[in-house]
Design a protein around this motif. Structure first.
Motif, short mmCIF file in Angstrom:
data_model
loop_
_atom_site.label_atom_id
_atom_site.label_comp_id
_atom_site.label_asym_id
_atom_site.label_seq_id
_atom_site.Cartn_x
_atom_site.Cartn_y
_atom_site.Cartn_z
N PHE A 124 11.90 -10.31 14.08
CA PHE A 124 11.34 -10.47 12.83
C PHE A 124 11.84 -12.09 12.55
O PHE A 124 10.82 -13.06 11.94
N LYS A 125 12.90 -12.52 12.70
CA LYS A 125 13.44 -13.74 12.58
C LYS A 125 12.58 -14.88 13.20
O LYS A 125 12.20 -15.96 12.73
N ILE A 126 12.19 -14.41 14.53
CA ILE A 126 11.62 -15.48 15.56
C ILE A 126 9.93 -15.60 14.93
O ILE A 126 9.40 -16.50 14.68
N ALA A 127 9.64 -14.31 14.74
CA ALA A 127 8.01 -14.17 14.63
C ALA A 127 7.65 -14.54 13.21
O ALA A 127 6.58 -15.05 13.01
N ASN A 128 8.54 -14.60 12.40
CA ASN A 128 8.14 -14.97 10.94
C ASN A 128 8.05 -16.38 10.79
O ASN A 128 7.43 -17.11 9.76
N LYS A 129 8.17 -17.17 11.87
CA LYS A 129 8.08 -18.67 11.87
C LYS A 129 6.67 -19.15 12.16
O LYS A 129 6.35 -20.43 11.70
N TYR A 130 5.90 -18.29 12.77
CA TYR A 130 4.75 -18.37 13.18
C TYR A 130 3.48 -17.77 12.43
O TYR A 130 3.06 -16.67 12.71
N ASN A 131 2.84 -18.51 11.22
CA ASN A 131 2.16 -17.92 10.40
C ASN A 131 0.84 -17.66 11.03
O ASN A 131 -0.18 -17.10 10.34
N GLY A 132 0.48 -18.37 12.06
CA GLY A 132 -0.87 -18.14 12.88
C GLY A 132 -1.13 -17.01 13.62
O GLY A 132 -2.27 -16.73 13.94
N THR A 133 0.09 -15.98 13.58
CA THR A 133 -0.12 -14.83 14.43
C THR A 133 0.35 -13.81 13.26
O THR A 133 1.18 -14.06 12.47
N ASP A 134 -0.13 -12.51 13.54
CA ASP A 134 -0.11 -11.44 12.57
C ASP A 134 0.86 -10.54 13.12
O ASP A 134 0.86 -9.26 12.82
N ALA A 175 0.91 -1.22 -0.23
CA ALA A 175 -0.01 0.08 0.16
C ALA A 175 0.87 1.18 -0.01
O ALA A 175 0.53 2.14 -0.73
N THR A 176 1.81 1.11 0.85
CA THR A 176 2.81 2.54 1.01
C THR A 176 4.12 2.47 0.09
O THR A 176 4.72 3.43 0.03
N GLY A 177 4.67 1.19 -0.18
CA GLY A 177 5.80 0.88 -0.92
C GLY A 177 7.06 0.87 -0.07
O GLY A 177 7.96 0.75 -0.36
N GLU A 178 6.66 0.98 1.23
CA GLU A 178 7.76 1.08 2.33
C GLU A 178 8.61 -0.35 2.42
O GLU A 178 7.67 -1.70 2.40
N THR A 179 9.68 -0.33 2.33
CA THR A 179 10.53 -1.56 2.68
C THR A 179 11.11 -1.50 4.13
O THR A 179 11.75 -0.69 4.32
N LEU A 180 10.92 -2.61 4.64
CA LEU A 180 11.19 -2.73 6.17
C LEU A 180 12.54 -3.70 6.13
O LEU A 180 12.60 -4.78 5.79
N ASP A 181 13.46 -3.29 7.06
CA ASP A 181 14.62 -3.96 7.39
C ASP A 181 14.17 -5.15 8.19
O ASP A 181 13.73 -5.12 9.13
N THR A 182 14.19 -6.45 7.67
CA THR A 182 14.06 -7.48 8.53
C THR A 182 15.03 -8.38 9.23
O THR A 182 14.97 -9.63 9.42
N HIS A 235 0.65 -3.65 8.21
CA HIS A 235 0.79 -2.58 9.57
C HIS A 235 2.12 -2.63 10.10
O HIS A 235 2.45 -1.79 10.71
N HIS A 236 2.94 -3.71 9.88
CA HIS A 236 4.51 -3.68 10.21
C HIS A 236 4.62 -3.61 11.85
O HIS A 236 5.42 -2.83 12.40
N TYR A 237 3.70 -4.48 12.75
CA TYR A 237 3.95 -4.34 14.25
C TYR A 237 5.37 -4.67 14.55
O TYR A 237 5.68 -4.51 15.59
N GLU A 238 5.77 -5.53 13.80
CA GLU A 238 7.30 -6.24 14.13
C GLU A 238 8.28 -5.08 14.36
O GLU A 238 9.20 -5.10 15.18
#
Length: 338
Positions: free
Chosen positions: A77-87, A65-72, A93-96
């Motif tokens: 991010f590395k840990i949270a990205n493993k759990y697809n059941g959570t947003d 939507a915004t074109g923003e690229t976030l450094d991951t 929104h980039h809560y991370e």
């Protein structure tokens, strides 16, 4: 020598290509489908992006939507990205970014005390996926508590059974489910106070990812923020509901959030931070919010705000023996101590 050098270069290029192909294959093999509640075209596009090889590699996450690229590259991010059941990681929104900013430092504590509102009992992927995220992120010493409106302990156990956990982790879940889980309405002040009496300690982190209505979010904040440890954080997700006018949410369609919404409440706290000075209130026509004298700061990103708590409440007036550190003198566009 020239032939050997050519073979060496060819071997290096071949090795690099093979490694890249191997990584892509592994990522594609390990991709999991993220269940969504709304099958609209926008949500399908989000799902496709989330399951893309680029996203799973953790190279970058772009908000379409915004074109923003976030450094991951961060640990969260590395840990949270493993759990697809959570947003907690999401291209909308980039809560991370906020979690990495405010929670990374807490990992150095011997034990983090956390309350999460919302277990996700009604989520298609099943409840409790963020619980596993926090357990891994903060470590086994995490004192985790959760408040959920809908009782779904059996479904939560089913979610946990999908993880390959050792004996200690399973014991952690057993203790959390038996001692740290509370059922009830977050908009019920008596239930909140009863829960905190049972918990019996202040909390380093309170995360509101519950029902998202105005009454729930504001009531929870007013009754739980006093129980946040000084220096701790209170996080409210999904603040876009402040602009949902349906009776279920209690929001408004007005561009300027009404005072009765959670976004409006955050704006009032922001006003409090500037309205109160060392000399006392700047004006007399403002009614401060309940706990703003304990608020250090409010930091908001898309759909989320983080409220940090002061170590001591703000004193509305200067002490009698207060002395400015120096007399400020400004000349030629420069200011300094006289």
């Amino acid at each position: 020598m020239a032939g050997g050098s050519g073979v060496s270069k060819w071997w290096r290029v071949s090795a690099i290509v093979n490694c890249v192909l191997l990584v892509i294959c592994l990522c594609d093999r390990n991709m999991r489908t993220w269940d969504i509640m709304d099958n609209s075209q926008a949500e399908k596009a989000t799902l496709a992006h989330r399951n893309s090889t680029e996203h799973r590699l953790g190279c970058k996450l772009k908000n379409d939507a915004t074109g923003e690229t976030l450094d991951t590259g961060g640990e969260f991010f590395k840990i949270a990205n493993k759990y697809n059941g959570t947003d907690k990681v999401h291209p909308t929104h980039h809560y991370e970014a906020m979690y990495a900013k405010y929670l990374d430092a807490l990992r150095s504590k011997d034990s983090v005390r956390m309350l999460e509102i919302g277990l996700g009992c009604n989520m298609p992927a099943g409840p409790g996926h963020s619980t596993e995220l926090w357990r891994v992120f903060f470590g086994p010493s995490l004192q985790y508590h959760v408040l959920e409106y809908t009782q779904c302990i059996d479904a939560w156990r089913k979610t946990v059974s999908k993880y390959k956990l050792g004996r200690n982790a399973l014991q952690w879940y057993q203790d959390t489910m038996s001692k740290g889980t509370f059922w009830g309405d977050q908009a019920d002040p008596q239930r909140l106070e009863s829960m905190m009496k049972t918990i019996g300690t202040q909390l380093d982190v309170v995360l509101d990812d519950g029902g998202h209505s105005m009454q729930q979010q504001i009531t929870s904040f007013e009754h739980l923020f006093p129980h946040v440890t000084p220096g701790g954080v209170y996080i409210i997700e999904d603040l876009e509901t402040s602009f949902y006018p349906q009776k279920t949410w209690g929001g408004t369609t007005e561009a300027q959030a009404a005072q009765t919404t959670t976004v409006g409440y955050m704006q009032r706290i922001l006003t409090d931070l500037h309205w109160r000075t060392e000399s006392g209130p700047v004006g007399s026509h403002h009614k401060p919010t309940l706990w703003s004298h304990w608020v250090r700061s409010i930091d908001c990103d898309r759909m989320v705000c983080v409220i940090t708590k002061r170590t001591t409440p703000f004193a509305p007036k200067r002490p009698k023996n207060f002395v400015w550190p120096c007399k400020l003198n400004c000349a030629n566009g420069k200011c300094g101590c006289a």
